[in-house]
Scaffold this active site. Structure first.
Site, PDB file in Angstrom:
ATOM      1  N   LYS A  25     -15.786  55.945  59.885  1.00  8.12           N
ATOM      2  CA  LYS A  25     -17.210  55.609  60.057  1.00  8.12           C
ATOM      3  C   LYS A  25     -17.523  55.211  61.510  1.00  8.12           C
ATOM      4  O   LYS A  25     -18.575  54.635  61.787  1.00  8.12           O
ATOM      5  CB  LYS A  25     -17.602  54.446  59.130  1.00  8.12           C
ATOM      6  CG  LYS A  25     -17.327  54.707  57.643  1.00  8.12           C
ATOM      7  CD  LYS A  25     -18.575  55.161  56.912  1.00  8.12           C
ATOM      8  CE  LYS A  25     -18.267  55.520  55.471  1.00  8.12           C
ATOM      9  NZ  LYS A  25     -18.719  54.528  54.521  1.00  8.12           N
ATOM     10  N   HIS A  78      -6.886  30.738  40.260  1.00  8.93           N
ATOM     11  CA  HIS A  78      -6.128  31.332  41.360  1.00  8.93           C
ATOM     12  C   HIS A  78      -4.754  31.801  40.897  1.00  8.93           C
ATOM     13  O   HIS A  78      -4.142  31.192  40.019  1.00  8.93           O
ATOM     14  CB  HIS A  78      -5.921  30.308  42.484  1.00  8.93           C
ATOM     15  CG  HIS A  78      -7.163  30.013  43.251  1.00  8.93           C
ATOM     16  ND1 HIS A  78      -7.359  28.827  43.919  1.00  8.93           N
ATOM     17  CD2 HIS A  78      -8.274  30.748  43.478  1.00  8.93           C
ATOM     18  CE1 HIS A  78      -8.537  28.846  44.515  1.00  8.93           C
ATOM     19  NE2 HIS A  78      -9.112  30.003  44.260  1.00  8.93           N
TER      20      HIS A  78
END
Length: 302
Positions: A43, A247
């Site tokens: 990009k 987590h």
């Protein structure tokens, strides 16, 4: 002064053309962070939110002088992005991405040994130096300049602690989210050391959680080295053994890593701990009064 980042930090965003990265790039720019480049392979040549996009980290660094990167790359490719940033000799990489395989992070950690690049994260909210530079996903408006350093394994508990401090008129130097994964780049001791050496930081809030032994090691280090008051909070006090709590690293295994063990070790090493998240601010105020620095910490005019 602050730790790790300040108003002169030049930031590149890896994965900038993704929707999450675009949203947070705008937020960081609005806060005043100097975002000078974005990187998305294929990009290059595009411009998003006024930020030029490059194909590689090396190219972005050479063209813009960026010295820190923030990674919003999807988990399967995030480890390669960190390694690319280290190859370009950036000062620091802050990795926001969650769900990176542990084996990938073990390889990254090994790769970073002996290199100058510091990794913060992964699976973290980022790093913010109040009123100067925000790199990550934290809400900028709650942070105000002052003298308290914050280091945490949890993103939302960081925001909770910072908001309480700000409401009490107590500003912060830098808040560092070290992330909730079992293998990360920067640990509690690394950040505590930086706060200990920073002349602007007068006190520290440290937020841990169940799993691993990072808090116990930090407590020992605090006892032996820290010359500033530290208060703590440990998340997961009601967690059952063997169950992951949010987590990846927040799991009690083999009887180790319980909240009660961590709290006891911190207390034994002179670190006052809050019983609930809502008491983090008042616990810091108590410790500051005992140390005779409370008035110094009141930096926010109400």
């Amino acid at each position: 002064m602050s730790v790790f980042i300040d108003k002169n930090t030049k930031v590149m965003v890896q994965g900038i053309t993704g929707s999450t990265a675009l949203f947070h790039t705008k937020q960081m720019l609005d806060y005043g962070t100097q975002i000078v480049a974005g990187v998305t392979p294929g990009k290059g040549g595009q411009v998003v939110e006024g930020v030029p996009v490059y194909n590689t980290v090396e190219e972005a660094k050479n063209e813009t002088g960026a010295n820190v990167s923030v990674v919003y790359v999807p988990a399967p490719f995030a480890a390669d992005s960190i390694i690319e940033a280290a190859d370009a000799d950036l000062d620091m990489v802050i990795c926001i991405t969650e769900h990176i395989p542990v084996v990938d992070m073990v390889k990254v950690k090994r790769y970073l040994q002996g290199r100058k690049t510091r990794l913060v994260g992964p699976n973290c909210p980022g790093v913010i130096t109040a009123d100067e530079c925000k790199i990550g996903i934290m809400p900028g408006y709650i942070h105000k300049k002052g003298h308290v350093g914050v280091v945490s394994r949890s993103g939302t508990l960081t925001y909770e602690a910072v908001h309480q401090l700000t409401e009490e008129g107590i500003g912060q130097t830098t808040a560092v989210g070290i992330g909730g994964d079992p293998v990360n780049g920067t640990n509690f001791i690394d950040v505590l050391k930086a706060f200990n050496e920073d002349s602007e930081t007068k006190a520290v809030v440290m937020i841990g959680e169940i799993g691993g032994t990072a808090e116990e090691e930090a407590a020992q280090w605090i006892k032996e080295n820290m010359n500033k008051p530290v208060v703590g909070f440990i998340g997961g006090q009601t967690a059952p053994p063997g169950k992951r709590m949010g987590h990846a690293g927040a799991i009690i295994s083999g009887g180790k890593g319980t909240a009660s063990e961590k709290i006891k070790t911190l207390n034994d090493c002179g670190v006052e701990t809050a019983d609930t998240p809502s008491e983090i601010g008042t616990t810091l105020i108590d410790a500051a009064k005992k140390a005779g620095i409370y008035e110094e910490l009141l930096t926010i005019k109400k």
